[in-house]
Design a protein around this motif. Structure first.
Motif, PDB file in Angstrom:
ATOM      1  N   ALA A   1      15.252  43.397  52.918  1.00 24.75           N
ATOM      2  CA  ALA A   1      15.718  43.270  51.533  1.00 24.75           C
ATOM      3  C   ALA A   1      17.184  42.861  51.494  1.00 24.75           C
ATOM      4  N   LYS A   2      17.998  43.409  52.403  1.00 21.64           N
ATOM      5  CA  LYS A   2      19.407  43.010  52.479  1.00 21.64           C
ATOM      6  C   LYS A   2      19.526  41.539  52.856  1.00 21.64           C
ATOM      7  N   ARG A   3      18.696  41.119  53.788  1.00 23.96           N
ATOM      8  CA  ARG A   3      18.717  39.719  54.210  1.00 23.96           C
ATOM      9  C   ARG A   3      18.324  38.802  53.052  1.00 23.96           C
ATOM     10  N   ALA A   4      17.301  39.199  52.308  1.00 23.92           N
ATOM     11  CA  ALA A   4      16.856  38.393  51.165  1.00 23.92           C
ATOM     12  C   ALA A   4      17.943  38.317  50.099  1.00 23.92           C
ATOM     13  N   ALA A   5      18.651  39.419  49.884  1.00 25.26           N
ATOM     14  CA  ALA A   5      19.745  39.423  48.906  1.00 25.26           C
ATOM     15  C   ALA A   5      20.863  38.484  49.340  1.00 25.26           C
ATOM     16  N   ARG A   6      21.169  38.480  50.648  1.00 27.23           N
ATOM     17  CA  ARG A   6      22.196  37.571  51.160  1.00 27.23           C
ATOM     18  C   ARG A   6      21.777  36.122  50.974  1.00 27.23           C
ATOM     19  N   GLU A   7      20.502  35.826  51.118  1.00 27.98           N
ATOM     20  CA  GLU A   7      20.031  34.456  50.924  1.00 27.98           C
ATOM     21  C   GLU A   7      20.185  34.006  49.474  1.00 27.98           C
ATOM     22  N   VAL A   8      20.058  34.937  48.550  1.00 35.04           N
ATOM     23  CA  VAL A   8      20.314  34.608  47.142  1.00 35.04           C
ATOM     24  C   VAL A   8      21.770  34.198  46.975  1.00 35.04           C
ATOM     25  N   GLU A   9      22.676  34.924  47.611  1.00 36.61           N
ATOM     26  CA  GLU A   9      24.091  34.580  47.553  1.00 36.61           C
ATOM     27  C   GLU A   9      24.345  33.208  48.168  1.00 36.61           C
ATOM     28  N   ILE A  10      23.689  32.929  49.288  1.00 36.46           N
ATOM     29  CA  ILE A  10      23.872  31.645  49.966  1.00 36.46           C
ATOM     30  C   ILE A  10      23.423  30.492  49.074  1.00 36.46           C
ATOM     31  N   ARG A  11      22.295  30.663  48.409  1.00 36.86           N
ATOM     32  CA  ARG A  11      21.819  29.605  47.512  1.00 36.86           C
ATOM     33  C   ARG A  11      22.842  29.329  46.415  1.00 36.86           C
ATOM     34  N   GLY A  12      23.473  30.402  45.926  1.00 36.60           N
ATOM     35  CA  GLY A  12      24.499  30.226  44.910  1.00 36.60           C
ATOM     36  C   GLY A  12      25.685  29.431  45.432  1.00 36.60           C
ATOM     37  N   GLU A  13      26.104  29.715  46.662  1.00 39.47           N
ATOM     38  CA  GLU A  13      27.222  28.986  47.250  1.00 39.47           C
ATOM     39  C   GLU A  13      26.857  27.529  47.514  1.00 39.47           C
ATOM     40  N   LEU A  14      25.621  27.285  47.934  1.00 38.60           N
ATOM     41  CA  LEU A  14      25.187  25.898  48.138  1.00 38.60           C
ATOM     42  C   LEU A  14      25.152  25.137  46.824  1.00 38.60           C
ATOM     43  N   ALA A  15      24.762  25.823  45.757  1.00 39.93           N
ATOM     44  CA  ALA A  15      24.743  25.187  44.436  1.00 39.93           C
ATOM     45  C   ALA A  15      26.144  24.797  43.982  1.00 39.93           C
ATOM     46  N   GLN A  16      27.148  25.487  44.513  1.00 40.68           N
ATOM     47  CA  GLN A  16      28.544  25.183  44.175  1.00 40.68           C
ATOM     48  C   GLN A  16      29.087  24.034  45.019  1.00 40.68           C
ATOM     49  N   GLY A  17      28.281  23.516  45.933  1.00 41.78           N
ATOM     50  CA  GLY A  17      28.691  22.381  46.738  1.00 41.78           C
ATOM     51  C   GLY A  17      29.193  22.708  48.123  1.00 41.78           C
ATOM     52  N   LYS A  18      29.105  23.957  48.548  1.00 39.98           N
ATOM     53  CA  LYS A  18      29.581  24.331  49.875  1.00 39.98           C
ATOM     54  C   LYS A  18      28.602  23.856  50.942  1.00 39.98           C
ATOM     55  N   HIS A  19      29.099  23.671  52.165  1.00 38.04           N
ATOM     56  CA  HIS A  19      28.256  23.251  53.278  1.00 38.04           C
ATOM     57  C   HIS A  19      27.541  24.465  53.884  1.00 38.04           C
ATOM     58  N   LEU A  20      26.272  24.306  54.218  1.00 37.65           N
ATOM     59  CA  LEU A  20      25.513  25.389  54.838  1.00 37.65           C
ATOM     60  C   LEU A  20      26.167  25.829  56.148  1.00 37.65           C
TER      61      LEU A  20
END
Length: 236
Positions: free
Chosen positions: A192-211
């Motif tokens: 669940a913690k990992r899944a929550a972090r992936e939600v954060e990552i998607r948000g950062e990618l939507a802002q234009g950051k590099h994976l």
């Protein structure tokens, strides 16, 4: 040594944890179990779903079947309760299909959560049409006998993974994992913690950051001493 035997019940786990495991899925549970346990719990890529797009989770009702025979499957199916997962093996042999249309029809009527077969299934066109939640390592129309001894609700090895009765099976398009009962809460929490972090990552990618940057790969990259050169290969 396990003698021919049938145990009628399996140890219980918290149904809420099983429901959460179903929402999380195989990949994150594999990660949530950690490097060693996660690999030990994951069945091989040979174990594939017949019908994609399904995700099931439930406690394992196990059955060891004599090669070429599926009598023990039918006893396990008789004992299985709603939401439980049948985990079947004959040692992985492809002769004598362990699962087919009639068993699937009865399983769906009972509300069996899913079926995991280390061995062969058959009647796959019919199983596909009915949406049977079955994962297997092989397909073969060969006839199964119903006359040999085996065991139900004992520890079995299914596609290289030790499955104890009552362990939590989760299966989806990525494959099948068997989570030991005593590790379920930890696996769910970590996943669940990992899944929550992936939600954060998607948000950062939507802002234009590099994976590459979001995942913090630069440190690992630098530690390897890899040279980065300007221009194209062959031009230097």
């Amino acid at each position: 040594m396990i003698e021919p035997v049938v145990y009628k019940s399996i140890p219980a786990v918290d149904p809420a944890l099983v429901a959460r495991a179903a929402e999380i899925g195989v990949a994150d549970l594999h990660e949530g179990l950690g490097v060693v346990a996660g690999r030990m719990a994951l069945m091989s890529p040979r174990m594939r779903p017949l019908n994609r797009g399904l995700c099931v989770a439930g406690q394992a009702v196990t059955a060891f079947n004599y090669p070429g025979d599926n009598l023990m499957l039918h006893m396990a199916l008789r004992l299985a309760e709603k939401g439980q997962i049948l985990v079947l093996t004959n040692g992985g042999g492809e002769q004598g299909a362990l699962w087919g249309e009639m068993a699937a029809t009865y399983a769906m009527k009972k509300g069996v959560g899913g079926i995991v077969v280390h061995g062969a299934i058959r009647d796959v066109d019919a199983l596909s049409k009915m949406g049977s939640p079955v994962w297997s390592t092989a397909i073969s129309p060969t006839h199964p006998d119903k006359k040999s001894a085996g065991a139900v609700n004992v520890p079995i090895v299914c596609d290289g993974v030790l499955v104890n009765p009552g362990d939590v099976i989760v299966a989806d398009g990525d494959g099948v994992i068997s989570v030991p009962r005593d590790l379920l809460a930890t696996a769910v929490e970590n996943a669940a913690k990992r899944a929550a972090r992936e939600v954060e990552i998607r948000g950062e990618l939507a802002q234009g950051k590099h994976l590459f940057d979001v995942m913090g790969m630069q440190k690992s990259f630098d530690s390897l001493g890899i040279e980065i050169r300007e221009g194209a290969w062959g031009e230097d």
